[in-house]
Motif scaffolding. Sequence first.
Motif, mmCIF file in Angstrom:
data_model
loop_
_atom_site.group_PDB
_atom_site.id
_atom_site.type_symbol
_atom_site.label_atom_id
_atom_site.label_comp_id
_atom_site.label_asym_id
_atom_site.label_seq_id
_atom_site.Cartn_x
_atom_site.Cartn_y
_atom_site.Cartn_z
ATOM 1 N N GLY A 161 3.033 -9.351 17.976
ATOM 2 C CA GLY A 161 2.838 -9.573 16.548
ATOM 3 C C GLY A 161 4.090 -9.423 15.718
ATOM 4 O O GLY A 161 4.024 -9.464 14.483
ATOM 5 N N ASP A 183 6.777 -9.139 10.545
ATOM 6 C CA ASP A 183 5.625 -8.399 11.063
ATOM 7 C C ASP A 183 4.325 -9.133 10.711
ATOM 8 O O ASP A 183 3.967 -9.248 9.537
ATOM 9 C CB ASP A 183 5.625 -6.988 10.462
ATOM 10 N N GLU A 184 3.637 -9.633 11.745
ATOM 11 C CA GLU A 184 2.348 -10.305 11.552
ATOM 12 C C GLU A 184 1.226 -9.578 12.294
ATOM 13 O O GLU A 184 0.233 -10.195 12.688
ATOM 14 C CB GLU A 184 2.421 -11.763 12.030
ATOM 15 N N ARG A 185 1.373 -8.265 12.489
ATOM 16 C CA ARG A 185 0.316 -7.516 13.155
ATOM 17 C C ARG A 185 -0.967 -7.512 12.328
ATOM 18 O O ARG A 185 -2.061 -7.451 12.868
ATOM 19 C CB ARG A 185 0.787 -6.084 13.419
ATOM 20 N N ASP A 186 -0.810 -7.580 11.005
ATOM 21 C CA ASP A 186 -1.955 -7.798 10.131
ATOM 22 C C ASP A 186 -1.813 -9.204 9.560
ATOM 23 O O ASP A 186 -1.036 -9.428 8.624
ATOM 24 C CB ASP A 186 -1.986 -6.763 9.001
ATOM 25 N N PRO A 187 -2.532 -10.201 10.123
ATOM 26 C CA PRO A 187 -2.339 -11.593 9.700
ATOM 27 C C PRO A 187 -2.687 -11.842 8.231
ATOM 28 O O PRO A 187 -2.257 -12.835 7.649
ATOM 29 C CB PRO A 187 -3.280 -12.375 10.629
ATOM 30 N N ARG A 188 -3.439 -10.937 7.597
ATOM 31 C CA ARG A 188 -3.813 -11.121 6.192
ATOM 32 C C ARG A 188 -2.638 -10.857 5.262
ATOM 33 O O ARG A 188 -2.533 -11.434 4.187
ATOM 34 C CB ARG A 188 -4.983 -10.201 5.836
ATOM 35 N N THR A 189 -1.730 -9.966 5.698
ATOM 36 C CA THR A 189 -0.575 -9.630 4.857
ATOM 37 C C THR A 189 0.708 -9.655 5.689
ATOM 38 O O THR A 189 1.258 -8.600 6.055
ATOM 39 C CB THR A 189 -0.752 -8.234 4.223
ATOM 40 N N THR A 191 4.495 -9.630 6.679
ATOM 41 C CA THR A 191 5.595 -8.924 6.022
ATOM 42 C C THR A 191 6.921 -9.276 6.671
ATOM 43 O O THR A 191 7.010 -9.359 7.902
ATOM 44 C CB THR A 191 5.379 -7.396 6.108
ATOM 45 N N ARG A 220 6.317 -9.074 1.093
ATOM 46 C CA ARG A 220 4.954 -9.113 1.620
ATOM 47 C C ARG A 220 4.103 -10.100 0.833
ATOM 48 O O ARG A 220 4.094 -10.101 -0.395
ATOM 49 C CB ARG A 220 4.329 -7.726 1.561
ATOM 50 N N GLU A 223 -3.137 -11.009 -0.145
ATOM 51 C CA GLU A 223 -4.315 -11.791 0.244
ATOM 52 C C GLU A 223 -4.683 -12.850 -0.798
ATOM 53 O O GLU A 223 -5.135 -13.930 -0.470
ATOM 54 C CB GLU A 223 -5.514 -10.868 0.475
#
Length: 391
Positions: A161, A183-189, A191, A220, A223
């Motif tokens: 990610g 950083d795309e470990r949280d695809p919603r946000t 960074t 960042r 959403e």
Amino acid sequence: MPNFMKKTLYAYIFKEIPTPFLVGMVTFTFVLLMGRFLKLAEMVVEKGIPFSDVVRMVAYLLPPFWLFTIPMALLLAMLLAFGRLSGDSEITAMKSCGISLYGLLPPPMLFAACATLACLWVTVYAVPWGNSGFKKLMVEIAQSSAGIAIKEKIFNNAFPGMVVYTQSLDTKAQTMGGVIVHDERDPRTPTTIFASTGALVSDPKSNSMEFQLRNGSIHRAEEQGGYRMVQFQEYNLRVALADGSNKATRKVSEMTLDELLHPPKGTQQKEIISRDLEYHSRLALPFSCFVFTLLAIPLGIQNRRSGKAAGFSLSIGVILLYYVTLSAFDTLGERGTLPPLLAGWSPNLIFLLAGAYLFKKTSDEERLPIFSLYPRLKEALRGRLSKGRKR
């Protein structure tokens, strides 16, 4: 023929096989390892990885290679052994004594049985041990030397990610300059972080690595379509490393046969198909030793006086054809066109039928078309070359 003469003959044929088999094992294993040697050498020279760890890596890499090199070496050994016996007219002498080609089968089949048992041991025990051990060792190295996973002036995706770029990297001090982290470990946000300098710190206890970044900014996407930028003097970004002992994250190549055959409840259909394919492929490859033996005997006998170079070339051709067929049926199995059982065993069945056909042709002393065609092509090529010289 008396029993003692038959035993002597069988022992004589059997002794022809081990030497070229061992030569083939060493040669094919070395060829497969060559692609890894440069990377391993880079780890020792640039990353400072201990030589003992590199030796452990090679040990873990060998079993998956052996699953392929044992049948390959057996094919080469049979081609060279029976090519030598045929070239020295010993096969003709045996036939004149009333021994048919079928009567010569016990020694090579006995050796093939030994190779199959060795291959089965490799596939049941050594392959899962080697694949999982290699993964665990890489995690240990990443924990002790954080910079092993990162190269300067390259976009590195070693962390799930995340993509990391650094303009400069000091592997000994574990410091970086000109750092970019996406950083795309949280695809919603998603960074993106920019930092002028940074340091890498590993934490073996928590099985993680920390980027200690300085003098930079965080960008960042929100959403609702918004955008936020934060500047910082110091920022610590923690990254969890993959755990090689975690069964949930293991690949099918790291699983035992029992784990492949009994997936946990709730496993997706695609994963079940992948497990079944791996299961049947692992069992089919050892039994290819018998297939290659039946195929190599007539090819070796009809190859006659072409020499070891021709035998080696012929073995490479058969191996390439077999593994192309294996790959094609594996693709059909992954797509669901064929059931895993049929996809895994079909290459063996096809080559077994081809071997039986060639064996019968050779037993009936009929010349195989491939060996009749070769002299014609050779003469045609010589004719063209001579015409070209006259012009």
